[in-house]
Every structure is written in C-alpha cells, then in structure tokens.
Scaffold this motif. Structure first.
Motif, mmCIF file in Angstrom:
data_model
loop_
_atom_site.group_PDB
_atom_site.id
_atom_site.type_symbol
_atom_site.label_atom_id
_atom_site.label_comp_id
_atom_site.label_asym_id
_atom_site.label_seq_id
_atom_site.Cartn_x
_atom_site.Cartn_y
_atom_site.Cartn_z
ATOM 1 N N UNK A 75 18.958 5.257 8.973
ATOM 2 C CA UNK A 75 18.610 3.847 8.562
ATOM 3 C C UNK A 75 17.096 3.766 9.482
ATOM 4 N N UNK A 76 17.091 4.246 10.715
ATOM 5 C CA UNK A 76 15.788 3.911 11.275
ATOM 6 C C UNK A 76 14.702 4.726 10.780
ATOM 7 N N UNK A 81 10.241 5.791 6.479
ATOM 8 C CA UNK A 81 9.823 6.208 5.417
ATOM 9 C C UNK A 81 9.140 5.064 4.561
ATOM 10 N N UNK A 82 9.477 3.700 4.579
ATOM 11 C CA UNK A 82 9.185 2.706 3.876
ATOM 12 C C UNK A 82 7.620 2.485 4.363
ATOM 13 N N UNK A 83 7.366 2.669 5.670
ATOM 14 C CA UNK A 83 6.026 2.503 5.880
ATOM 15 C C UNK A 83 5.016 3.317 5.347
ATOM 16 N N UNK A 84 5.522 4.552 5.208
ATOM 17 C CA UNK A 84 4.847 5.584 4.517
ATOM 18 C C UNK A 84 4.663 5.052 3.221
ATOM 19 N N UNK A 85 5.689 4.804 2.346
ATOM 20 C CA UNK A 85 5.784 4.426 1.058
ATOM 21 C C UNK A 85 4.745 3.215 0.797
ATOM 22 N N UNK A 197 2.880 -4.833 -4.927
ATOM 23 C CA UNK A 197 3.401 -3.800 -4.467
ATOM 24 C C UNK A 197 3.907 -4.260 -2.982
ATOM 25 N N UNK A 198 2.938 -4.758 -2.297
ATOM 26 C CA UNK A 198 3.418 -5.278 -0.806
ATOM 27 C C UNK A 198 4.761 -6.356 -0.747
ATOM 28 N N UNK A 199 4.771 -7.101 -1.717
ATOM 29 C CA UNK A 199 6.016 -7.973 -1.967
ATOM 30 C C UNK A 199 7.266 -7.165 -2.148
ATOM 31 N N UNK A 200 6.883 -6.295 -3.009
ATOM 32 C CA UNK A 200 8.349 -5.472 -3.205
ATOM 33 C C UNK A 200 8.683 -4.676 -2.191
ATOM 34 N N UNK A 201 7.673 -4.098 -1.380
ATOM 35 C CA UNK A 201 8.093 -3.387 -0.084
ATOM 36 C C UNK A 201 8.735 -4.137 1.098
#
Length: 215
Positions: A75-76, A81-85, A197-201
């Motif tokens: 999870x960490x 990964x989400x930062x990159x995505x 896009x940012x709101x989804x992330x």
C-alpha cells in the motif's frame, strides 16, 4: 471501443493482465509458463513475451527454479505509484482535450454513461472494463505514446488495488468523477480536464489511505 490485440503476444498480455487485475491470479500466486499456456490456450513463445512485459510492469516476478509469481500489493508503494500517475494522467487529459477527434469525444461521452450504469448496478467487473476503455481512449486521443505507455501499467495496478479493497470504495462517486473527466475532455476544456483529473486522483489517494488504515 476497446482495441483488439494485434498479435498473440498482445492477446496473451491482455488475458493475463485481466486475470491478475481481477484476482483470478491473486497476489502471491506461483505458476509455471506451461500451466498458464494450457489454461489460456496460447503458445509458449507469445506467452513468454507477454510475461516479460508484465515483469517489466511489476505485475509478475521470476522465482528461480519455481516459476513465476504474481507480485504482492504494497500500500505504501501504491501511494508512490499514485504520485506518478497524477502527473501522467493530467498530461494525458489536457492533451486529449486539445487533440481528441470527434470520434474520441463521442466515445468518451458513451463511456461516461456506461460507467454510470455499471455503478448503479454495482457491477464491478463491467465497471472496470469500461474504466479500462476510458483510459485507452484518453491515451489514444492524447497522441502522446510515451505518456500512454508509461501510464498503462499504473492503471492496471490501480484496477487490481480496487478489486482488493473495493469494500472501501464507492463506485457511484468514482463514476461521477470519471464522467466529469470524460465530459471536460470531450468539451475540449484543457484547464477543466486537468482539474477533473486531479479530483479523480484525490479520490484514489483517499481510497488508498483508507485501505492503509485497515492495518
């Protein structure tokens, strides 16, 4: 419309990726090339090409003298990964808003409606198929193959994460956020597409942190 695999290797990749994402091949599962080849009825050479690609995308790893193993979910690491995505998704969304063809825009509108329908019936598998198609249309519309190739495996990891922890998620909210992204891209509004896009992330990060709190 979802792209059809253009080779046996691509077909093998698509089939195995879906098996991993939907947990048919669960994290930690060890398998051999021969077993998998028989199960999906695809020859060893294209299968090996697909597995090499999945290895590079960190969905499988080689276990010396034991075969292959589906990677565990950390999870960490998923937050990294989400930062990159986030960066890549924003780039793809803004470029898609600028460069999408009328056909792309029509496809996105249809997919937004399909996602909403799947969310209403709580049909996770159908929702995820449409989610993957949304990603593919956006990537194609962006006309940036480098960003698309970098982002595709990140989306696969995120779909798998959702299957693992879907009890913490809200398909309706996810569908609403996806629809907003699809609509702003279809309208050609780059600034609004970046914000959507940012709101989804933001939502996906909250979803991941909720899973982290379970442990």
């Amino acid at each position: 419309m979802q792209k059809q695999p253009s080779s046996l290797a691509e077909k093998a990749y698509s089939v195995i990726e879906e098996m991993i994402v939907t947990l048919k091949l669960a994290p930690g599962t060890i398998f051999s090339e021969a077993e998998l080849s028989r199960e999906i009825n695809i020859g060893r050479t294209p299968l090996r090409e697909a597995l090499q690609r999945l290895t590079s995308e960190r969905l499988v790893v080689t276990m010396p003298r034991r075969g292959m193993m589906v990677t565990e979910v950390n999870i960490t690491e998923h937050l990294a990964l989400l930062e990159t995505r986030r960066v890549l998704d924003r780039l793809i969304a803004t470029r898609a808003a600028r460069r999408a063809t009328p056909e792309h825009r029509a496809q996105l509108a249809d997919l937004a409606a399909n996602l909403a329908a799947a969310a209403r019936t709580q049909h996770t598998a159908e929702f995820m198929r449409y989610d993957r198609e949304c990603d593919q249309v956006l990537e194609d519309a962006s006309r940036n193959p480098f960003a698309a190739r970098a982002c595709a495996p990140l989306h696969a990891h995120c779909r798998r994460f959702w299957y693992l922890y879907q009890g913490n998620g809200d398909l309706g909210q996810s569908a609403t956020l996806h629809a907003k992204l699809m609509d702003t891209v279809a309208e050609g509004n780059e600034e609004a597409a970046a914000a959507a896009s940012d709101q989804l992330m933001d939502y996906l990060e909250q979803f991941t942190r909720a899973a982290l709190e379970m442990f």
